[in-house]
Design a protein around this motif. Structure first.
Motif, PDB file in Angstrom:
ATOM      1  N   LEU A 195     -10.070  49.969  -5.738  1.00  0.00           N
ATOM      2  CA  LEU A 195     -10.156  50.672  -7.170  1.00  0.00           C
ATOM      3  C   LEU A 195      -8.915  50.962  -6.937  1.00  0.00           C
ATOM      4  N   THR A 196      -8.065  50.801  -6.597  1.00  0.00           N
ATOM      5  CA  THR A 196      -6.124  51.102  -6.903  1.00  0.00           C
ATOM      6  C   THR A 196      -6.035  50.285  -8.086  1.00  0.00           C
ATOM      7  N   LEU A 197      -5.058  51.074  -8.929  1.00  0.00           N
ATOM      8  CA  LEU A 197      -4.605  49.767  -9.923  1.00  0.00           C
ATOM      9  C   LEU A 197      -3.436  50.140  -9.451  1.00  0.00           C
ATOM     10  N   TYR A 198      -2.156  48.507  -9.581  1.00  0.00           N
ATOM     11  CA  TYR A 198      -0.731  48.735  -9.534  1.00  0.00           C
ATOM     12  C   TYR A 198      -0.091  48.469 -10.645  1.00  0.00           C
ATOM     13  N   LEU A 199       0.662  48.831 -10.636  1.00  0.00           N
ATOM     14  CA  LEU A 199       1.021  48.471 -12.055  1.00  0.00           C
ATOM     15  C   LEU A 199       2.982  48.086 -11.954  1.00  0.00           C
ATOM     16  N   VAL A 200       3.077  47.180 -12.641  1.00  0.00           N
ATOM     17  CA  VAL A 200       4.763  46.155 -12.732  1.00  0.00           C
ATOM     18  C   VAL A 200       4.580  46.312 -13.518  1.00  0.00           C
ATOM     19  N   ASP A 201       5.972  46.862 -14.044  1.00  0.00           N
ATOM     20  CA  ASP A 201       6.621  47.129 -15.584  1.00  0.00           C
ATOM     21  C   ASP A 201       7.299  45.919 -15.655  1.00  0.00           C
ATOM     22  N   VAL A 231       0.837  42.749 -14.400  1.00  0.00           N
ATOM     23  CA  VAL A 231       2.227  42.808 -14.613  1.00  0.00           C
ATOM     24  C   VAL A 231       2.209  42.859 -15.463  1.00  0.00           C
ATOM     25  N   GLY A 232       3.065  43.725 -16.806  1.00  0.00           N
ATOM     26  CA  GLY A 232       3.655  43.691 -18.301  1.00  0.00           C
ATOM     27  C   GLY A 232       4.065  44.727 -18.321  1.00  0.00           C
ATOM     28  N   ASP A 233       4.927  44.511 -19.884  1.00  0.00           N
ATOM     29  CA  ASP A 233       5.653  45.638 -20.435  1.00  0.00           C
ATOM     30  C   ASP A 233       4.372  47.244 -20.475  1.00  0.00           C
ATOM     31  N   LYS A 234       5.112  47.851 -19.461  1.00  0.00           N
ATOM     32  CA  LYS A 234       4.119  48.866 -19.173  1.00  0.00           C
ATOM     33  C   LYS A 234       4.657  50.309 -20.810  1.00  0.00           C
ATOM     34  N   ALA A 235       5.616  50.495 -21.549  1.00  0.00           N
ATOM     35  CA  ALA A 235       5.844  50.931 -22.937  1.00  0.00           C
ATOM     36  C   ALA A 235       4.633  50.712 -23.895  1.00  0.00           C
ATOM     37  N   ALA A 236       4.053  49.744 -23.516  1.00  0.00           N
ATOM     38  CA  ALA A 236       3.064  49.099 -24.377  1.00  0.00           C
ATOM     39  C   ALA A 236       1.632  48.945 -23.937  1.00  0.00           C
ATOM     40  N   ILE A 237       1.118  49.304 -22.063  1.00  0.00           N
ATOM     41  CA  ILE A 237      -0.543  49.304 -22.458  1.00  0.00           C
ATOM     42  C   ILE A 237      -0.075  50.785 -20.585  1.00  0.00           C
ATOM     43  N   ASN A 238       0.699  51.381 -20.704  1.00  0.00           N
ATOM     44  CA  ASN A 238       0.971  52.585 -19.909  1.00  0.00           C
ATOM     45  C   ASN A 238      -1.091  52.900 -20.190  1.00  0.00           C
ATOM     46  N   ASP A 239      -0.368  53.401 -21.791  1.00  0.00           N
ATOM     47  CA  ASP A 239      -1.596  55.033 -21.518  1.00  0.00           C
ATOM     48  C   ASP A 239      -2.662  54.493 -21.778  1.00  0.00           C
ATOM     49  N   GLU A 274       2.904  52.181  -9.472  1.00  0.00           N
ATOM     50  CA  GLU A 274       4.042  51.448  -9.796  1.00  0.00           C
ATOM     51  C   GLU A 274       4.743  51.477  -8.846  1.00  0.00           C
ATOM     52  N   LEU A 275       4.876  49.381  -9.195  1.00  0.00           N
ATOM     53  CA  LEU A 275       5.352  48.927  -7.413  1.00  0.00           C
ATOM     54  C   LEU A 275       6.930  48.077  -8.892  1.00  0.00           C
ATOM     55  N   ASP A 276       8.288  48.006  -8.340  1.00  0.00           N
ATOM     56  CA  ASP A 276       8.618  47.066  -8.816  1.00  0.00           C
ATOM     57  C   ASP A 276       8.753  45.378  -9.360  1.00  0.00           C
ATOM     58  N   THR A 277       9.494  44.762  -9.759  1.00  0.00           N
ATOM     59  CA  THR A 277       8.780  42.873  -9.152  1.00  0.00           C
ATOM     60  C   THR A 277       9.065  42.458  -7.729  1.00  0.00           C
ATOM     61  N   LYS A 296       7.865  46.473  -4.008  1.00  0.00           N
ATOM     62  CA  LYS A 296       7.852  47.977  -3.356  1.00  0.00           C
ATOM     63  C   LYS A 296       7.216  49.160  -4.280  1.00  0.00           C
ATOM     64  N   PRO A 297       7.099  50.407  -3.689  1.00  0.00           N
ATOM     65  CA  PRO A 297       6.414  51.417  -4.643  1.00  0.00           C
ATOM     66  C   PRO A 297       7.260  51.821  -5.395  1.00  0.00           C
ATOM     67  N   ILE A 298       7.548  52.263  -6.311  1.00  0.00           N
ATOM     68  CA  ILE A 298       8.560  53.594  -7.499  1.00  0.00           C
ATOM     69  C   ILE A 298       8.469  54.371  -7.215  1.00  0.00           C
TER      70      ILE A 298
END
Length: 354
Positions: free
Chosen positions: A144-150, A326-334, A345-348, A351-353
């Motif tokens: 239940l860790t959420l990985y986010l790719v902007d 995977v999505g637009d971080k500015a729109a979905i992060n909050d 947060e990962l890059d495309t 790899k961890p950022i």
């Protein structure tokens, strides 16, 4: 490597002559090599701009680990393609086309004796085996860790939720039973997941879940491409559906639907010569009994709610699953932060950022 051919019976000898030429007298030219390599490189670069491709590639790297063969696209990657030479391809061909790795399936109006005589040229393959490298152990990831790719300005968000199972492909054992169990959760078009996210909420054109495996274990994966503004709630709906199915089980009506739908579809799976050839290849590759399809029908007939519920409790460990978005971080992060999951947060490239 699979080589397939389909020909009219009166063209069989001529077609086999072409097959023999390709196997033993292939012409590997530098011009063809350079053209194909460039095509693959351009394809890979184009995929890096597609959220769905990014999600699939990053998810595989997370689930399998970066050093596992299945963590890399079958097209390769830009660095290895750039380093590849024509000599590498020729050497691979010579090492791989060997008799001990050969499996042949034939379907048609021809006897085994006649086709064996026509395939005699295969005896000219080198009489040696080919080794496949042992794969590293898959990683244990924090559940239940959420990985986010902007992916800025992405029109939709890609969601992947799953975990690595420990079962290999077995069409007459628990692997097949898991397929039956998952059918009403995310396997059918009228599954719980698709009815919720597509039909009820209108978040997506399609949402699904499935188990995958080969001779190596594979993952359970739930996935969808959803509207950006519904990203966070789509994650919630996925988790709720998987958890609810695991905890509360299948209904008698859903069980009947599963048995009827799969039982009827299985009858249509082996009608054409190509389907029959695939069936034979499956039997050879996985060393199955010739009547394994009958065993599958028996498992379908014997399936009951108690067995499905037990399989769901065992093979849907929500607490061990990871969540990739995977999505637009500015729109979905909050909205994702508000879900309360740890976020990495990962890059495309996965790899961890920092």
């Amino acid at each position: 490597t699979t080589i397939s051919m389909n020909t009219l019976l009166n063209n069989l000898d001529a077609t086999l002559a072409l097959l023999e030429e390709r196997l033993f007298r292939s012409s590997f030219t530098q011009a063809d090599f350079d053209r194909l390599r460039q095509q693959y490189i351009e394809s890979i670069e184009a995929e890096k701009e597609q959220p769905a491709s990014i999600a699939s590639n990053v998810y595989n790297k997370l689930i399998y680990g970066p050093d596992h063969a299945y963590s890399v696209s079958a097209d390769g990657d830009v660095d290895t393609l750039a380093a590849l030479t024509l000599d590498d391809v020729v050497a691979f061909s010579e090492e791989s086309l060997v008799s001990q790795a050969l499996e042949v399936a034939v379907v048609g109006e021809i006897s085994q004796q006649d086709i064996l005589a026509k395939l005699g040229f295969l005896q000219n393959l080198p009489n040696r085996n080919v080794s496949v490298r042992e794969q590293p152990a898959t990683p244990t990831l924090p559940g239940l860790t959420l990985y986010l790719v902007d992916k800025p300005m992405a029109p939709q968000s890609e969601i992947r939720i799953g975990y690595m199972s420990d079962l290999t492909y077995d069409p007459t054992g628990e692997y097949f039973e898991r397929y039956l169990m998952n059918y009403v959760l995310g396997g059918a078009f009228s599954s719980r997941i698709n009815l919720n996210l597509r039909e009820d909420k209108g978040y997506t054109y399609g949402a699904r879940s499935n188990f995958a495996a080969s001779k190596l274990p594979g993952p359970f994966t739930a996935s969808a491409s959803v509207r950006v503004d519904t990203t966070a709630d789509s994650v919630v709906q996925f988790i709720n559906e998987i958890t609810g199915y695991r905890d509360n089980g299948i209904t008698e009506q859903e069980l009947k639907f599963t048995k009827d739908a799969i039982g009827q579809s299985e009858a249509l799976d082996y009608e054409t010569p190509g389907q029959k050839a695939s069936l034979l290849q499956q039997i050879i590759t996985y060393d199955l009994s010739a009547d394994f399809v009958k065993r599958q029908q028996q498992l379908i007939t014997e399936l009951n709610t108690g067995r499905v519920d037990a399989l769901a409790r065992r093979f849907l460990p929500v607490e061990n699953m990871i969540i990739l978005v995977v999505g637009d971080k500015a729109a979905i992060n909050d909205s994702l932060v508000a879900l309360g999951y740890p976020i990495v947060e990962l890059d495309t490239e996965g790899k961890p950022i920092n």
